[in-house]
Design an enzyme around this catalytic site. Structure first.
Site, PDB file in Angstrom:
ATOM      1  N   ASP A  41     -22.129  25.028 100.735  1.00 52.51           N
ATOM      2  CA  ASP A  41     -20.764  24.838 101.221  1.00 52.51           C
ATOM      3  C   ASP A  41     -19.914  24.354 100.060  1.00 52.51           C
ATOM      4  O   ASP A  41     -20.443  23.812  99.079  1.00 52.51           O
ATOM      5  CB  ASP A  41     -20.720  23.825 102.371  1.00 52.51           C
ATOM      6  CG  ASP A  41     -19.484  23.988 103.256  1.00 52.51           C
ATOM      7  OD1 ASP A  41     -18.374  23.693 102.769  1.00 52.51           O
ATOM      8  OD2 ASP A  41     -19.631  24.411 104.414  1.00 52.51           O
ATOM      9  N   ASP A  62     -19.055  27.891  96.243  1.00 50.39           N
ATOM     10  CA  ASP A  62     -18.105  28.783  96.905  1.00 50.39           C
ATOM     11  C   ASP A  62     -18.778  30.145  97.026  1.00 50.39           C
ATOM     12  O   ASP A  62     -19.263  30.697  96.029  1.00 50.39           O
ATOM     13  CB  ASP A  62     -16.843  28.888  96.048  1.00 50.39           C
ATOM     14  CG  ASP A  62     -15.721  29.669  96.717  1.00 50.39           C
ATOM     15  OD1 ASP A  62     -16.019  30.657  97.430  1.00 50.39           O
ATOM     16  OD2 ASP A  62     -14.548  29.314  96.510  1.00 50.39           O
ATOM     17  N   TYR A 155      -8.001  38.691 109.333  1.00 51.99           N
ATOM     18  CA  TYR A 155      -9.254  38.152 109.862  1.00 51.99           C
ATOM     19  C   TYR A 155     -10.052  39.241 110.580  1.00 51.99           C
ATOM     20  O   TYR A 155     -11.263  39.387 110.366  1.00 51.99           O
ATOM     21  CB  TYR A 155      -8.944  37.002 110.810  1.00 51.99           C
ATOM     22  CG  TYR A 155     -10.158  36.374 111.445  1.00 51.99           C
ATOM     23  CD1 TYR A 155     -10.978  35.522 110.712  1.00 51.99           C
ATOM     24  CD2 TYR A 155     -10.477  36.613 112.777  1.00 51.99           C
ATOM     25  CE1 TYR A 155     -12.094  34.929 111.292  1.00 51.99           C
ATOM     26  CE2 TYR A 155     -11.581  36.023 113.366  1.00 51.99           C
ATOM     27  CZ  TYR A 155     -12.393  35.188 112.617  1.00 51.99           C
ATOM     28  OH  TYR A 155     -13.495  34.613 113.202  1.00 51.99           O
ATOM     29  N   VAL A 187     -14.383  28.963 119.245  1.00 57.43           N
ATOM     30  CA  VAL A 187     -15.373  27.888 119.251  1.00 57.43           C
ATOM     31  C   VAL A 187     -14.648  26.578 118.959  1.00 57.43           C
ATOM     32  O   VAL A 187     -13.700  26.541 118.172  1.00 57.43           O
ATOM     33  CB  VAL A 187     -16.469  28.149 118.194  1.00 57.43           C
ATOM     34  CG1 VAL A 187     -17.551  27.079 118.261  1.00 57.43           C
ATOM     35  CG2 VAL A 187     -17.086  29.536 118.385  1.00 57.43           C
ATOM     36  N   THR A 189     -14.168  24.144 117.026  1.00 55.72           N
ATOM     37  CA  THR A 189     -14.329  23.683 115.645  1.00 55.72           C
ATOM     38  C   THR A 189     -12.938  23.541 115.032  1.00 55.72           C
ATOM     39  O   THR A 189     -11.950  23.997 115.618  1.00 55.72           O
ATOM     40  CB  THR A 189     -15.130  24.693 114.803  1.00 55.72           C
ATOM     41  OG1 THR A 189     -14.359  25.894 114.654  1.00 55.72           O
ATOM     42  CG2 THR A 189     -16.465  25.023 115.459  1.00 55.72           C
TER      43      THR A 189
END
Length: 242
Positions: A41, A62, A155, A187, A189
């Protein structure tokens, strides 16, 4: 951690986007199921937190940086003694109209969501080819299956690309490596901030919890799905079936 059946006992898994959201939930579940983990991450602080919970090998990287990914994967594979599976959970959502999203932003979304998944798979492939029952699970989206939400063009294109990338990998890498796509709806998040109420066309009428997506990823990583490859599993509360 919760009692489990250790469905990933002796499995060595690389997970991207592991510092938060679906990636973090997947890391937590996979550790409980007996997997050894290498977590990638950009968020070093978030990685340290999940590392303490899961005893994983963690690397700040990355996914669009092939050199950093290659180095992290090699170090993780060496520490774990190989790689049996990959979960590409790193991703970004960009909201905006076609005229509002410029080409630089467009390219960045595709770089992270699509090219990043390709880079990670490519870097892991030498180890996956040596493993028995190797698996790849990429994170698509409900937008991969039904791209009907406005202001999601970049997206949707990136996640549609992930879906067909995974199908192509399934065809190329069979029978030794299985590749499948999990396609979540919204979701709960940080990525869903500002759109939590947009579930009117979901049959179940709510957002998913990250753990619900992680359980689908677990199924496609375990031997329970041994005859499934090239599939797109909708885990979207009924968003895409009607």
């Amino acid at each position: 951690m919760q009692e489990t059946n250790k469905r990933l006992h002796d499995r060595r898994i690389v997970i991207t986007g592991a510092a938060s959201g679906i990636g973090q939930a997947t890391a937590r579940l996979f550790a409980a199921e007996g997997a050894a983990l290498t977590l990638l991450d950009r968020n070093a602080h978030g990685l340290q937190g999940i590392a303490r919970e899961t005893h994983a090998h963690v690397f700040e990287a990355d996914v669009t940086d092939e050199g950093a990914v290659a180095q992290s994967v090699e170090r993780g594979a060496t520490a774990m003694g190989g790689i049996d599976g990959v979960v590409n959970a790193a991703g970004v959502m960009l909201r905006g109209s076609v005229l509002g999203v410029d080409v630089v932003q467009w390219r960045r979304v595709l770089e992270i969501n699509l090219t990043g998944s390709y880079i990670v798979v490519r870097c892991c492939l030498p180890w996956l080819k040596q493993a028995a029952h190797a698996t790849i699970v990429n994170l698509g989206s409900g937008q991969s299956l039904l791209p009907n939400s406005p202001d999601r063009t970049a997206y949707s294109a990136s996640k549609g690309g992930v879906l067909n990338l995974t199908r192509a990998l399934a065809a190329e890498l069979a029978p030794s490596i299985r590749a499948n796509t999990v396609c979540p709806g919204l979701v709960d998040t940080p990525m869903a901030e500002g759109v939590q109420g947009n579930v009117g066309n979901y049959a179940l009428g709510r957002l998913a919890q990250p753990e619900e997506i992680a359980r689908a990823i677990l199924f496609l990583t375990s031997v329970e799905s041994s005859y499934i490859t090239g599939a797109a599993l909708a885990v979207d509360g009924g968003r895409s079936f009607h």
